[in-house]
Write an enzyme that holds these catalytic residues in place. Structure first.
Site, PDB file in Angstrom:
ATOM      1  N   GLN A 106       9.032   6.162 -31.486  1.00 10.61           N
ATOM      2  CA  GLN A 106       8.344   6.574 -32.588  1.00 10.61           C
ATOM      3  C   GLN A 106       9.211   7.700 -33.278  1.00 10.61           C
ATOM      4  O   GLN A 106       9.714   7.855 -34.559  1.00 10.61           O
ATOM      5  CB  GLN A 106       7.102   6.633 -32.719  1.00 10.61           C
ATOM      6  CG  GLN A 106       6.299   6.623 -34.205  1.00 10.61           C
ATOM      7  CD  GLN A 106       6.096   5.161 -34.829  1.00 10.61           C
ATOM      8  OE1 GLN A 106       6.591   4.314 -33.985  1.00 10.61           O
ATOM      9  NE2 GLN A 106       6.032   5.240 -36.016  1.00 10.61           N
ATOM     10  N   ASP A 132       0.965  -1.261   0.021  1.00  9.62           N
ATOM     11  CA  ASP A 132      -0.157  -0.077  -0.067  1.00  9.62           C
ATOM     12  C   ASP A 132       0.907   1.397  -0.064  1.00  9.62           C
ATOM     13  O   ASP A 132       0.549   2.287  -0.609  1.00  9.62           O
ATOM     14  CB  ASP A 132      -0.963   0.143   1.251  1.00  9.62           C
ATOM     15  CG  ASP A 132      -2.176   0.678   0.866  1.00  9.62           C
ATOM     16  OD1 ASP A 132      -2.733   0.791  -0.146  1.00  9.62           O
ATOM     17  OD2 ASP A 132      -2.709   1.457   1.937  1.00  9.62           O
ATOM     18  N   GLU A 187       4.152  -5.928  -8.578  1.00  6.46           N
ATOM     19  CA  GLU A 187       3.520  -5.081  -7.429  1.00  6.46           C
ATOM     20  C   GLU A 187       1.934  -4.963  -7.860  1.00  6.46           C
ATOM     21  O   GLU A 187       1.615  -4.087  -7.312  1.00  6.46           O
ATOM     22  CB  GLU A 187       4.048  -3.697  -6.991  1.00  6.46           C
ATOM     23  CG  GLU A 187       5.406  -4.250  -6.381  1.00  6.46           C
ATOM     24  CD  GLU A 187       5.917  -2.878  -5.559  1.00  6.46           C
ATOM     25  OE1 GLU A 187       5.268  -2.124  -4.994  1.00  6.46           O
ATOM     26  OE2 GLU A 187       7.269  -2.628  -5.469  1.00  6.46           O
TER      27      GLU A 187
END
Length: 388
Positions: free
Chosen positions: A338, A241, A365
């Protein structure tokens, strides 16, 4: 030069701005690291970060909570310069997070070493047959009346093979006694323990120290238990968390570097007799990159600020930050490739390196699809509770 105007947002205090300037100066002097030997590079980075005092931020001081905004700022800045430096810092925090939050004073003696770069930490949660489904783990730690006897395997363990200490999660209660996540406990495992085997060193797209670990009748004393028996899942989720938002911060650092490199390229590269930047399509792509970066930063530092204000859990906010930041960083870096054309594919180049570094962050995670499930469930829960 990377945009630092976000530091003036109300999420931050003067101490955060001071830290940002200090770590920026350190990065300019010490990074990028020499990556020819990944293990040695990571060990050297941990030592250097410890000497600089930055590893002090990887855990909470006694009686205090972790400053998540600091962790995010550290990871964002380090990642912008060198993905391995971010890894070295982050794994010291993740590896010892459980000890910092739940360890006894005796167990927290390890923190003196990890915070000074004198010991490397690992967080052993993932198993070969259970990634995001932590509750289905099969590694066991049987209590024989005197010791825990650890058996099983863990895989994709960061710092595996070079760590001095692991926090290992294992089932201490049988499924009949405590089904699912309720029977899991957390244990401190010194790397020199008899019965620990490094089965495999794992090579990935972006080289980091990773390994598969095997525990064979490995004996650990009662004092190795972190927190209480059966609370391992709660401990793991509490640590994640805190650190989930920081994964988004690392992605943000990668994306900022990609944008900086592309802005420079768009001004230096000429096409049809004018700078690449003058093409409206290129301007549109650069605008999308900048927009995604700012949106990701807002989500990341909202989650970090909310946790730092004393919120018990920021599951929804952290999941949103991690999901959006990693997914959009992938898009930003892909567009950087790109707009760099063939040079964006050149092995060893900055853009090519960023392209390899970002991909794993959408998996570890909590993979992106898992984060969507978390967000949906938390949103429904919030709705049922009347938005409280």
């Amino acid at each position: 030069m990377a945009d630092s105007s976000f530091l003036n947002w109300p999420f931050f205090e003067p101490k955060h701005r001071e830290l940002a300037a200090r770590v920026e100066a350190w990065c300019q002097q010490h990074l990028p690291a020499d990556h020819h030997n990944t293990d040695r590079a990571c060990q050297a980075l941990v030592q250097s970060l410890g000497i600089a005092g930055f590893l002090e931020y990887t855990g909470a001081k006694t009686g205090e909570s972790m400053d998540v905004r600091t962790l995010c700022l550290m990871r964002e800045t380090l990642a912008r310069y060198d993905g391995l430096a971010d890894f070295a810092f982050a794994m010291q925090g993740l590896g010892t997070g459980a000890i910092s939050l739940f360890g006894t004073p005796e167990q927290q003696a390890w923190l003196d070493k990890t915070r000074h770069g004198q010991a490397i930490a690992g967080f052993a949660l993932t198993e070969p047959a259970s990634g995001s489904d932590v509750a289905s783990m099969t590694t066991t730690a049987h209590w024989d009346g005197e010791q825990f006897i650890l058996n099983g395997e863990k895989t994709y363990i960061s710092n595996g093979g070079i760590a001095n200490i692991y926090v290992v999660f294992a089932r201490t209660e049988s499924p009949e006694q405590a089904a699912g996540a309720r029977g899991i406990s957390a244990l401190i495992l010194p790397a020199d323990s008899t019965g620990l085997e490094i089965v495999e060193r794992i090579e990935t797209l972006a080289p980091h120290p990773l390994a598969r670990l095997r525990f064979n009748q490995l004996r650990l004393p009662a004092t190795s238990l972190l927190g209480k028996r059966g609370e391992g899942f709660k401990i793991a989720m509490s640590v994640l968390d805190v650190f989930r938002s920081t994964v988004g911060a690392a992605a943000l650092g990668f994306a900022r570097r990609a944008l900086d490199e592309t802005l420079a390229r768009s001004q230096q590269r000429e096409l049809f007799g004018a700078p690449l930047f003058d093409l409206q399509m290129v301007q549109g792509h650069l605008a999308d990159m900048a927009l995604n970066i700012d949106a990701a930063a807002l989500l990341i530092y909202r989650a970090a600020w909310t946790k730092d204000q004393g919120a018990a859990r920021v599951t929804r906010e952290a999941a949103m930050a991690k999901l959006f930041a990693t997914e959009t960083a992938q898009q930003v870096i892909d567009m950087a490739v790109q707009l760099h054309g063939g040079d964006g594919l050149r092995k060893g180049g900055i853009i090519e390196s960023l392209y390899r570094e970002i991909r794993a962050l959408r998996i570890y995670e909590g993979a992106s699809d898992v984060q969507k499930t978390v967000i949906a469930r938390q949103t429904l829960l919030n709705f049922e509770q009347g938005g409280s």
